[in-house]
Scaffold this active site. Structure first.
Site, PDB file in Angstrom:
ATOM      1  NE  ARG A 108      -2.523   0.475   3.579  1.00 29.14           N
ATOM      2  CZ  ARG A 108      -1.826   0.954   4.620  1.00 29.14           C
ATOM      3  NH1 ARG A 108      -1.316   2.177   4.589  1.00 29.14           N
ATOM      4  NH2 ARG A 108      -1.628   0.195   5.683  1.00 29.14           N
ATOM      5  CE1 TYR A 130     -17.287  10.798 -16.298  1.00 22.45           C
ATOM      6  CE2 TYR A 130     -15.967  10.869 -14.311  1.00 22.45           C
ATOM      7  CZ  TYR A 130     -16.797  10.187 -15.166  1.00 22.45           C
ATOM      8  OH  TYR A 130     -17.139   8.889 -14.887  1.00 22.45           O
ATOM      9  CE  LYS A 149     -12.616   7.463 -19.234  1.00 21.27           C
ATOM     10  NZ  LYS A 149     -12.456   7.333 -17.786  1.00 21.27           N
TER      11      LYS A 149
END
Length: 377
Positions: A46, A98, A195
C-alpha cells in the site's frame, strides 16, 4: 529526449536485477525487513510497490513534475487530491466538467464541508469572480468534457499564484503527449488513465503528478493513509500502454479531424464541437498550449430519438461509457457520463438530449466515415 523516445525510455527502464527489458510485475503485499524499520526500499505494497513505483516515476517524467502517484481509478485520484483540502475550503471548477467529478464534489465532498462553484473556465473573468476568501484551488479540464471548451491553463495558473491558490488540471483528453500543464504553471495534473494512457479498454486507473516536493509529501501521506492504490498488474498494463501512446494519439488526432470535417458538412448534424476547427473559440489557444487537438468530438443530432436511431445503425462505434481506446466509442452524455448532473443544469450548459460524444479510435478512418454516413442517411 524527444516525446516518443521518452515514452519508451523515460522513468525506470527494465529490471537491473535480471536484465529484463520490461518492468516485472511484483505481485507482492509485504517485504522482508533486515531488522525492525530497516528494509530495502519497500515495506508494504500500500505504501509502495516496485511496479507501481516504476509507473509513478514514468508519469512524473512525462508530465515534468516532481512526483507521480497511481490510484485505483480516475475518481480515486480526484478524490485523493481533494483530500488535500479541509472543512470550510472552497474550490472553483470548470462548469461542464466530467459528471463523476461533479457528483463527488456536490454529493460526497460537500458532506465534509468542502464547497464548490462551477463556472465557464474558458472565461478567466468568470473564474476570478468566483474566487471567495476561503477558495483554495481552481480545478479545470481543457478541453472540457463533453463540450470541448478550451481554458487558458497558463492564464489560470498565473491567476492562481496571484491569489495563493492551487491550479489542478485534468489532462485526460490530451495526455502528456499533447499537453503538459505543469510546464504552463499548473500545480497538480491528473488523469483517468483508464482512457488514452491505458488505451486498450482493459484497465481502470488514475494518475496524479505534482509540481513541488511539498505537494508530493502531502499526497503520498494521503495515498498511504486512504489506500486507493493501483495494483501491480494494472500498473504494468499502463507502462505497456504508454510505450505506444505517441503513435496512438497521432492516429486519434488525424482520424478525428477527418471525421469532424465530415460531420460539420452533414445536413443531419446541428452543431459540431471540435477544437481543431479554426472557427472554434479556443482554436488559437489550443495551438499555443497543446501539440494536437485530440480524438474527441461532440455533435448534436437534435433529439433523443434521433440519437437512439443513430446508435442502432452504427457498426464500428461501440456504445460505451469510456473513451480514449483503440476502438471507437460513442455515448450520449445526458444519459450516460453526465446523467448525474440535473437535467436543468445540463441544458443550461448545452448538454442536450441529442448531444452525441464520440471517442475516435485508430481504425481505418474510411471505415469509420462510411459507418457514420450509412447511419446518418
Amino acid at each position: 529526449m524527444r516525446a516518443k523516445t521518452r515514452l519508451i525510455h523515460g522513468g525506470i527502464v527494465g529490471d537491473e536485477a535480471t536484465g529484463a527489458v520490461s518492468t516485472p510485475i511484483y505481485q507482492v503485499s509485504t517485504y522482508k525487513q533486515q531488522s525492525v524499520g530497516v528494509f530495502n526500499g519497500y515495506e508494504y505494497s500500500r505504501t509502495g510497490n516496485p511496479t507501481r513505483h516504476a509507473l509513478e516515476v514514468l508519469i512524473s517524467d512525462l508530465e515534468g513534475g516532481k512526483a507521480g502517484f497511481a490510484f485505483g481509478s480516475g475518481m480515486a485520484a480526484i478524490s485523493s487530491v481533494m483530500m488535500l483540502f479541509s472543512k470550510g475550503d472552497h474550490i472553483v471548477l470548470t462548469d461542464d466538467v466530467y459528471g463523476g467529478t461533479y457528483r463527488v464534489m456536490t454529493k460526497v465532498l460537500n458532506r465534509f464541508g468542502i464547497s464548490s462553484t462551477f463556472v465557464d473556465s474558458s472565461d478567466i473573468t468568470e473564474v476570478e469572480a468566483a474566487i471567495e476568501p476561503n477558495t483554495k484551488a481552481i480545478f479545470l479540464e481543457s478541453p472540457t468534457n463533453p463540450l470541448l471548451k478550451v481554458t487558458d491553463i497558463e492564464g489560470i495558473a498565473k491567476l492562481g499564484k496571484e491569489k495563493g491558490l492551487l491550479t489542478i488540471v485534468d489532462n485526460t483528453f490530451m495526455t502528456p503527449y499533447f499537453q503538459q500543464p505543469i510546464a504552463q504553471g499548473a500545480d497538480i495534473v491528473l488523469h483517468s488513465a483508464t482512457k488514452y494512457i491505458g488505451g486498450h479498454s482493459d484497465v481502470v486507473a488514475g494518475l496524479v503528478v505534482v509540481a513541488t516536493d511539498e505537494l508530493a509529501e502531502e499526497l503520498h501521506f494521503i495515498q498511504n493513509s486512504v489506500g486507493a492504490v493501483l495494483g501491480p498488474q494494472d500498473s504494468w498494463l499502463l507502462i505497456r500502454g504508454i510505450k505506444t501512446l505517441g503513435l496512438r494519439m497521432e492516429e486519434h488526432n488525424e482520424n478525428a479531424l477527418k471525421i469532424a470535417k465530415f460531420l460539420v458538412a452533414h445536413d443531419a448534424i446541428g452543431k459540431v464541437y471540435y477544437p481543431g476547427f479554426e472557427d472554434h473559440p479556443g482554436y488559437e489557444l489550443m495551438k499555443k498550449q497543446a501539440t494536437g487537438f485530440g480524438g474527441m468530438i461532440s455533435f448534436d443530432v437534435g433529439s433523443e430519438d434521433k440519437a437512439d436511431e443513430l446508435l442502432a445503425k452504427l457498426r464500428y462505434f461501440t456504445l460505451a461509457e469510456s473513451l480514449g481506446a483503440v476502438e471507437s466509442l460513442i455515448s450520449i452524455p445526458a444519459r450516460m457520463t453526465h446523467a448525474s448532473i440535473p437535467r436543468d443544469r445540463r441544458l443550461e450548459l448545452g448538454i442536450t438530449d441529442g448531444l452525441v460524444r464520440i471517442s475516435v479510435g485508430i481504425e481505418d478512418v474510411e471505415d469509420l466515415l462510411e459507418d457514420l454516413e450509412q447511419a446518418l442517411a
